[in-house]
Design a protein around this motif. Sequence first.
Motif, PDB file in Angstrom:
ATOM      1  N   ASP A 296       0.777  -1.164   0.272  1.00 14.31           N
ATOM      2  CA  ASP A 296       0.177   0.164  -0.363  1.00 14.31           C
ATOM      3  C   ASP A 296       0.798   1.290  -0.366  1.00 14.31           C
ATOM      4  OD1 ASP A 296      -2.503  -1.783  -0.210  1.00 14.31           O
ATOM      5  OD2 ASP A 296      -2.123  -2.213   2.398  1.00 14.31           O
ATOM      6  N   SER A 297       0.169   2.160  -0.400  1.00 18.34           N
ATOM      7  CA  SER A 297       1.195   3.193  -0.982  1.00 18.34           C
ATOM      8  C   SER A 297       0.783   4.949   0.316  1.00 18.34           C
ATOM      9  CB  SER A 297       1.171   3.777  -2.153  1.00 18.34           C
ATOM     10  OG  SER A 297       1.047   2.921  -3.547  1.00 18.34           O
ATOM     11  N   ILE A 298       1.147   5.392   1.390  1.00 17.07           N
ATOM     12  CA  ILE A 298       1.480   6.127   1.824  1.00 17.07           C
ATOM     13  C   ILE A 298       2.492   7.700   1.565  1.00 17.07           C
ATOM     14  CG2 ILE A 298       0.196   4.873   3.062  1.00 17.07           C
ATOM     15  CD1 ILE A 298       1.686   4.854   4.917  1.00 17.07           C
ATOM     16  N   MET A 299       1.674   8.822   1.803  1.00 19.86           N
ATOM     17  CA  MET A 299       2.377   9.950   1.610  1.00 19.86           C
ATOM     18  C   MET A 299       1.595  10.655   3.137  1.00 19.86           C
ATOM     19  SD  MET A 299       3.759  12.206  -1.656  1.00 19.86           S
ATOM     20  CE  MET A 299       2.277  13.459  -1.732  1.00 19.86           C
ATOM     21  N   GLY A 300       3.065  12.016   3.361  1.00 19.18           N
ATOM     22  CA  GLY A 300       2.515  12.718   3.980  1.00 19.18           C
ATOM     23  C   GLY A 300       3.066  12.587   5.538  1.00 19.18           C
ATOM     24  N   LEU A 662      -1.110  12.668   6.133  1.00 19.33           N
ATOM     25  CA  LEU A 662      -1.200  11.779   5.701  1.00 19.33           C
ATOM     26  C   LEU A 662      -3.159  11.727   6.050  1.00 19.33           C
ATOM     27  CD1 LEU A 662       0.486   9.237   8.007  1.00 19.33           C
ATOM     28  CD2 LEU A 662       0.368   9.133   5.652  1.00 19.33           C
ATOM     29  N   PRO A 663      -3.557  11.185   5.266  1.00 18.31           N
ATOM     30  CA  PRO A 663      -5.220  11.374   4.911  1.00 18.31           C
ATOM     31  C   PRO A 663      -5.924  11.127   5.965  1.00 18.31           C
ATOM     32  CG  PRO A 663      -5.161   9.543   3.196  1.00 18.31           C
ATOM     33  CD  PRO A 663      -3.869  10.365   3.543  1.00 18.31           C
ATOM     34  N   MET A 664      -5.732   9.421   6.491  1.00 18.57           N
ATOM     35  CA  MET A 664      -6.101   8.924   7.599  1.00 18.57           C
ATOM     36  C   MET A 664      -5.345   9.152   9.399  1.00 18.57           C
ATOM     37  SD  MET A 664      -3.458   6.924   6.330  1.00 18.57           S
ATOM     38  CE  MET A 664      -2.549   5.607   6.092  1.00 18.57           C
ATOM     39  N   PRO A 665      -6.078   8.176   9.943  1.00 20.98           N
ATOM     40  CA  PRO A 665      -5.704   7.943  11.518  1.00 20.98           C
ATOM     41  C   PRO A 665      -4.633   7.239  11.141  1.00 20.98           C
ATOM     42  CG  PRO A 665      -8.287   7.728  11.539  1.00 20.98           C
ATOM     43  CD  PRO A 665      -7.485   7.618  10.176  1.00 20.98           C
ATOM     44  N   GLY A 666      -3.719   7.240  12.180  1.00 24.30           N
ATOM     45  CA  GLY A 666      -2.239   6.222  12.219  1.00 24.30           C
ATOM     46  C   GLY A 666      -2.939   4.907  12.725  1.00 24.30           C
ATOM     47  N   GLY A 667      -4.192   4.757  13.045  1.00 21.75           N
ATOM     48  CA  GLY A 667      -4.695   3.160  12.771  1.00 21.75           C
ATOM     49  C   GLY A 667      -4.532   2.666  14.177  1.00 21.75           C
ATOM     50  N   PHE A 668      -4.852   1.375  14.297  1.00 20.96           N
ATOM     51  CA  PHE A 668      -4.605   0.438  15.405  1.00 20.96           C
ATOM     52  C   PHE A 668      -3.090   0.015  15.371  1.00 20.96           C
ATOM     53  CE2 PHE A 668      -3.696  -4.272  16.702  1.00 20.96           C
ATOM     54  CZ  PHE A 668      -4.543  -4.185  17.898  1.00 20.96           C
ATOM     55  N   SER A 669      -2.429  -0.352  16.901  1.00 19.11           N
ATOM     56  CA  SER A 669      -1.119  -0.243  17.219  1.00 19.11           C
ATOM     57  C   SER A 669      -1.233  -1.444  18.132  1.00 19.11           C
ATOM     58  CB  SER A 669      -0.611   0.821  18.457  1.00 19.11           C
ATOM     59  OG  SER A 669      -0.178   0.471  18.817  1.00 19.11           O
ATOM     60  N   LYS A 670      -1.945  -1.391  19.454  1.00 17.31           N
ATOM     61  CA  LYS A 670      -2.816  -2.691  20.473  1.00 17.31           C
ATOM     62  C   LYS A 670      -3.763  -2.303  20.421  1.00 17.31           C
ATOM     63  CE  LYS A 670       0.017  -0.794  24.458  1.00 17.31           C
ATOM     64  NZ  LYS A 670       1.284  -1.613  25.182  1.00 17.31           N
ATOM     65  N   PRO A 671      -4.551  -3.765  20.696  1.00 20.77           N
ATOM     66  CA  PRO A 671      -5.769  -3.721  21.553  1.00 20.77           C
ATOM     67  C   PRO A 671      -6.525  -2.162  22.326  1.00 20.77           C
ATOM     68  CG  PRO A 671      -5.276  -5.785  21.324  1.00 20.77           C
ATOM     69  CD  PRO A 671      -4.287  -4.802  21.244  1.00 20.77           C
ATOM     70  N   GLU A 672      -5.241  -2.356  22.735  1.00 24.35           N
ATOM     71  CA  GLU A 672      -5.707  -0.852  24.114  1.00 24.35           C
ATOM     72  C   GLU A 672      -5.093   0.798  24.124  1.00 24.35           C
ATOM     73  OE1 GLU A 672      -2.253  -3.185  25.848  1.00 24.35           O
ATOM     74  OE2 GLU A 672      -4.306  -3.428  24.992  1.00 24.35           O
ATOM     75  N   TYR A 675      -4.938   4.617  17.478  1.00 27.70           N
ATOM     76  CA  TYR A 675      -4.638   5.733  16.712  1.00 27.70           C
ATOM     77  C   TYR A 675      -5.637   6.179  16.403  1.00 27.70           C
ATOM     78  CZ  TYR A 675      -0.072   5.693  19.194  1.00 27.70           C
ATOM     79  OH  TYR A 675       1.039   5.539  20.236  1.00 27.70           O
ATOM     80  N   ASP A 676      -6.907   6.819  16.740  1.00 27.51           N
ATOM     81  CA  ASP A 676      -7.469   7.072  16.022  1.00 27.51           C
ATOM     82  C   ASP A 676      -8.570   8.750  15.493  1.00 27.51           C
ATOM     83  OD1 ASP A 676      -8.413   8.379  18.151  1.00 27.51           O
ATOM     84  OD2 ASP A 676     -10.368   6.823  18.821  1.00 27.51           O
ATOM     85  N   THR A 677      -7.040   9.294  15.917  1.00 22.51           N
ATOM     86  CA  THR A 677      -7.745  10.941  14.924  1.00 22.51           C
ATOM     87  C   THR A 677      -6.844  11.226  14.254  1.00 22.51           C
ATOM     88  OG1 THR A 677      -6.987  11.862  17.219  1.00 22.51           O
ATOM     89  CG2 THR A 677      -6.742  12.913  15.834  1.00 22.51           C
ATOM     90  N   PRO A 678      -7.648  11.800  13.062  1.00 27.42           N
ATOM     91  CA  PRO A 678      -6.997  11.994  11.307  1.00 27.42           C
ATOM     92  C   PRO A 678      -5.772  12.285  11.800  1.00 27.42           C
ATOM     93  CG  PRO A 678      -9.478  12.067  11.887  1.00 27.42           C
ATOM     94  CD  PRO A 678      -8.897  11.958  13.357  1.00 27.42           C
ATOM     95  N   CYS A 679      -4.841  12.334  11.093  1.00 31.51           N
ATOM     96  CA  CYS A 679      -3.690  13.296  11.136  1.00 31.51           C
ATOM     97  C   CYS A 679      -3.966  14.982  10.914  1.00 31.51           C
ATOM     98  CB  CYS A 679      -2.876  12.263   9.791  1.00 31.51           C
ATOM     99  SG  CYS A 679      -2.172  10.931  10.721  1.00 31.51           S
TER     100      CYS A 679
END
Length: 886
Positions: A296-300, A662-672, A675-679
């Motif tokens: 997957d390609s990402i930039m930002g 990045l247009p999205m959040p950092g996302g899942f790191s571990k269950p607890e 990173y759900d805040t959009p960048c």
Amino acid sequence: MRKISIILIILVNSFLLQGQESIKDHSYFKGGQIHVVSSSHQDIAWMDTPEKCIEFRDVNMITPALKRMAENPEFKFNVENAMNLYEYLERHPDSFDEIRKFTELGQLEWGANYNQPYEGMYDGEALIRQTYLGKKRLRKMIPGGNYTCAWDEDVPARVMQRPQMFAKAGIKYLQFSRFEPGLYNWYSPDGSYISCWTPGQYECSGRPIRNAKGDDNRTAAFTEILNNWNDYYKQREFSPDYIYISSHDFSKPLDYDSYFSEWNKKVDNGESPLPYINYSTGAMAIEAAVRKGKPDSIMGERPNVWLYIHGPGHERALKASRYASRRLVAAEKFATFDAMLKKDFSDYPQEKLTKGWEDGIYADHGWGGRFGHITDKLFRTKFENAGEVADEVVEKSITCIANDINFKEDGIPVVVFNSLSWERNDPVTFSLNTEGMYDQDFKLIDGEGKSINYQFIPTDNTDSDSWLKFVFIAEGVPAHGYKTYYLMPGQSGEDEKLRMDYDGKELTNQFYKIKLEQGGISSIMDKYIQQELVSESDFLFGEVFALESVGHGAGEFTRVQQPTMKGFAKMSQYSPNWQLLENGAVRTVLETSHPWEHCTVKQRLIVYNSYKRIDFEVDILGFDGVHSREYRLAFPMKNDAGRGKVAYESPMAVIEVGKDELPMPGGFSKPEQIYDTPCPEIHPREVQDWFSYWDENKGVTISTDVAAFDWVNPANNNSKEIVLQPILFATRRSCNGSSDSNWYLQRGNHHFKFSLTSFGSIWWSPSSDFDWKEGRQFGDQANQPMDALVIMEKLQNGKLPDKYSFVKINSRNVIVSTIKKCEDDNNVVLRCYDIEGIDSDVKVDFFKPVKESWLTNIIEEEPVNTCKDNVYKVGKYAIETFKLKF
């Protein structure tokens, strides 16, 4: 661009979540391989003092890893950064041959970076030196090693140009953490990229295997992992090579030798449908996985949500860090020009500059922690040492250059040196010891005899009344060069007729009309563009305010905890009056001061007569270190039609808020830890030299003296109002889990300076075609004042003119980040980058003819092609490094 579904996120970690069903299919991996990457995450110091952590890395990590390699030629181990090798060899110099052997055999891999820093904490040239002290030095020490993989296992952040810095140093791969699990190609805007693997959170990903009791349970855990990744790999057509990172803080080398042997025997005998399993290195694992398929390609920019731990949490240290980085570059440039003038590089201070950079980038992400006061003091001391080295080299180099100038016979020369790559105008200060002088009246002129307005200002020297301190505006100082002014003793003094109009409430010059209120400014009218800059707000313009700042222990984990209005205070509530300190030919200075509950706050306003610049100085005096307190400075911007935009300087890039992240959040790191805040919504942000606001009518650029800023009004988070706010400092507790982890109290005195200029459409030539670019050079200049050298004894037979440029470039969009001696020979290195997104043929004019030049990689190796006619191609957003032979 991908966003892993919530279902897949859960599946990836289903072995940690009770009651979740998983996909029972791992067939895609049959015939492939599980790459078990044994490592140990290490901050310089977090779990203990720096000395104790170095000892642990010796006794429990590297020494036993070497023993394991000697016992089993198939065992491989990964050390995250090069600094760990250098520290180990200081303790065990006799182990070098053994380390070289295992490194060249591919059993021992060293991360290609010097350490694992907060990327946004350092400027671009400092980040590049991570690859110099990492990969470049490693290749010199052990040429046969593989240094194509960098590690950054802990910090949930990435600056936009970092992939390019890695890629152009020949670093192809990155093992990182705290991001949605997967394989990525992370791009910089020039098109270069680095292939990355993240398991989510590094420690959590290894937990199921680490906690499994017995071989059968361990195999079941591996099988479950493969089940969860089967479709992900299949959909992207990756090679069936799964990467399993076994790393946690202070972990020790694995010993799964007998387990792997039995596993692989069953695969060979057809008794198991699983892939082979073997020890691997980070580079081997990623290279195998991405040899085919579509990452997957990402930039930002991924903004750093841990920015409080090093920025506002360590204000004095970060100020020393920024100063050292800027001055080391200036030192390299002037030392190079001095050596070129002498036609001899034998006295070039390479050893000093290398030591300066080692100290200047020593600090990694492990601020605070257990016994953090020791670690933090070490980091700050390293930064201060780097700054002292840089100052020493600058002073020696410019003095040598000045000794070769053919000065005019009359007057005392004052040589102003400019280390930046464009001609500039700026305020300059210098001091003169008049002890023994008959007359203390002076006239200041330039080399052409033009009279220059100056002003006497309070001197820093309190030991003698014979010192005078001057301030004037130096105009047209050449790029990478100098301009000489002359003090003519016994002539007319400063022109007091040029004082600004000030009636106690309003201050007016040719650029601005400023209305003062008790505690701040209520209006700044830019007279040139006929635009009001200041908005009616909860704050006055340039007003200090304080509020509660609890944080998650230094603001760590998944979100930046926002301050609250508890204990809110601002300067205007004390109704302090402004006092006139100076009103002269160059500038007017006003000050207001008042005791607060935990400190005394002073605000100064400095407005220049003939230069479009306003300085805001703040002193927080006698701060008592109260817990959970934060101080900010407010600049509420008049946001016409609510369409204002904000941008700020990042290392070798500019980030427009809401556009370049990045247009999205950092996302899942571990269950607890998700990173759900959009960048684009993350704030505050790390910042380098400046931040900027603009709308269709006007814009401002403000240089920053601190490492973090915000633009969201903390008194009303839902407001569309833009309040630019440098965060001065904050007292928060270290997020280390131990009971004795320290607070960042920062008691005592703090001093800050910010500079503002404005720009926009003019009524006779309206245009909305402007943005941060209009003030970018101003922002850089304000944080890199020019050096002024007073020459009391003029040497004879100087060959240089009294105004000179050593290097000129013809492209405003291209910035020269350094000019230095090549580390491997006596050629000269020129590094530059495009900041505006323009493909350029850059014409570079050195003061000496260039015999040959060629493009090289970012660590001065592997020439790519020859440049012709002193024209250097710098692509859109590219960072390019050239070697020049004279």
